[in-house]
Design an enzyme around this catalytic site. Structure first.
Site, PDB file in Angstrom:
ATOM      1  N   ASP A   9      -5.236  28.463 -23.729  1.00 49.31           N
ATOM      2  CA  ASP A   9      -4.483  28.157 -24.934  1.00 49.31           C
ATOM      3  C   ASP A   9      -3.045  27.822 -24.502  1.00 49.31           C
ATOM      4  O   ASP A   9      -2.654  28.092 -23.362  1.00 49.31           O
ATOM      5  CB  ASP A   9      -4.501  29.382 -25.848  1.00 49.31           C
ATOM      6  CG  ASP A   9      -3.534  29.250 -26.997  1.00 49.31           C
ATOM      7  OD1 ASP A   9      -3.630  28.252 -27.723  1.00 49.31           O
ATOM      8  OD2 ASP A   9      -2.656  30.126 -27.157  1.00 49.31           O
ATOM      9  N   ASP A  11       0.341  27.678 -26.926  1.00 52.96           N
ATOM     10  CA  ASP A  11       1.431  28.428 -27.574  1.00 52.96           C
ATOM     11  C   ASP A  11       1.211  29.936 -27.469  1.00 52.96           C
ATOM     12  O   ASP A  11       0.191  30.445 -27.922  1.00 52.96           O
ATOM     13  CB  ASP A  11       1.516  28.056 -29.062  1.00 52.96           C
ATOM     14  CG  ASP A  11       1.900  26.602 -29.264  1.00 52.96           C
ATOM     15  OD1 ASP A  11       2.989  26.212 -28.817  1.00 52.96           O
ATOM     16  OD2 ASP A  11       1.096  25.851 -29.861  1.00 52.96           O
ATOM     17  N   ASP A 168      -3.611  34.122 -26.482  1.00 55.44           N
ATOM     18  CA  ASP A 168      -2.781  35.222 -26.989  1.00 55.44           C
ATOM     19  C   ASP A 168      -3.203  35.696 -28.364  1.00 55.44           C
ATOM     20  O   ASP A 168      -2.663  36.690 -28.853  1.00 55.44           O
ATOM     21  CB  ASP A 168      -1.318  34.781 -27.076  1.00 55.44           C
ATOM     22  CG  ASP A 168      -1.131  33.748 -28.174  1.00 55.44           C
ATOM     23  OD1 ASP A 168      -1.770  32.669 -28.079  1.00 55.44           O
ATOM     24  OD2 ASP A 168      -0.396  33.996 -29.139  1.00 55.44           O
TER      25      ASP A 168
END
Lengths: 225, 225
Positions: A9, A11, A168
């Protein structure tokens, strides 16, 4: 036996941009007259933008048509643009990616954002041009659907079920399970460790630097010293 | 038997200000040349400002003298001032406080912030002038020391060990335990539920509205319908 492919991922996983996305969404929602506390927005980041808006609206019982939802997404994108000069790699992110490249571990980036929004993050990370970058533009459904990760694995010539996905948010981890991949959580987007574990993270690390130090724990025989 | 006194943290507990404090600290640290990822700042919010700076510096191995730490705190305060027009009560906060007042349950506000910074939050909450508000200015040590909560209980003529403390951060909950009070967590500051439970929260609610609905669970016989 080849090392597992790593699908990241963007961001909150490789770049420190989640909190700016949160406040950009807050600004867009405020402007549309939709009052939502900021922590609820934070917990939806990483989903597809359309889904995020729908999920947030459900909590306010507000109803919006497609045109207004489209406008919300445009306002978020332009509010986020004002923050781009603050966007920086997370600690160890560039080193992690460089290390994987040097060790010939295949890796790719898979984000629910659009290419337009992701461009700054890719630029500060110095992602080489031959690395697959799958954005929301490339697939019919963004996270928590598995499509973005499946496509990223495909571009690497790998099977998603043998890949490791680093993210995250719980949306990354749900999408990882749906892709039959091993999900690994990073605290650097602001979720708590137990939230990520409950969502199925096999391991949780603080940030890319911490992941780099523990690559052998996820089956990559190339941990940094 | 009197109802327990309620002692509330301010930022992230009654007002939606944590994320603005986070970015104001980020700006102050950047300006001082100290690079820190935003999630680490988020996890230190609610501590005394001086302690927060010390704790963050430990993670970067940077060393600063007292003057520079003082300057960091001033830069944070002025960066935060720019966000004040966005500061709003969290859902149910005003209703919760008005309900407690109507039911003659004693309550007070206890924050690690300085009065100067807290003034906007107190104003949007419409806190009556006879409610005790204990800020960092009134005690030698802010949270996670218990002094602020002990002083708040004292001003209400209550014993802290019979009080309930509502807060959004693990620092509130640690201070609550040190004050021998019952700590209750709120998710509205952006911590995860399990983080607050592990820090000793007897119950965790989403936000002030959710707490208002469940007052009977914490020993206040005056839950909202």
């Amino acid at each position: 036996m080849r090392p597992p492919a790593l699908l990241f991922d963007l961001d909150g996983t490789l770049v420190d941009s989640v909190y700016y996305h949160v406040l950009a969404w807050k600004e867009a929602l405020d402007e549309a007259g939709i009052e939502l506390p900021i922590w609820r927005i934070h917990r939806k980041i990483g989903m597809s933008g359309g889904l995020l808006v729908q999920a947030l609206l459900r909590e306010t019982s507000a109803k919006l048509n497609g045109e207004t939802i489209e406008k919300l997404q445009r306002t978020h994108a332009s509010a986020y643009q004002r923050f781009t000069r603050f966007i920086a790699p997370l600690p160890g992110a560039r080193e992690l990616l460089a290390h994987l490249t040097a060790c010939r571990v295949p890796w790719a980036i898979a984000t629910s954002g659009r290419l337009e929004t992701a461009a700054v993050a890719l630029s500060v990370l110095e992602v080489p041009h031959d690395v697959p970058v799958i954005t929301r533009d490339a697939v019919p459904f963004a996270k928590p659907d598995p499509d973005i990760f499946l496509e990223a694995a495909h571009r690497l010539g790998a099977d998603a079920s043998e890949a490791v996905i680093g993210g995250d948010s719980v949306w990354d981890l749900l999408a990882a399970r749906r892709a039959r991949a091993i999900g690994v959580g990073l605290l650097s987007g602001g979720y708590g460790q137990e939230e990520l574990e409950r969502a199925g993270a096999y391991r949780v690390y603080e940030d890319p630097r911490d992941l780099l130090r523990h690559l052998d724990e996820i089956g990559v025989r190339a941990a940094a010293p």
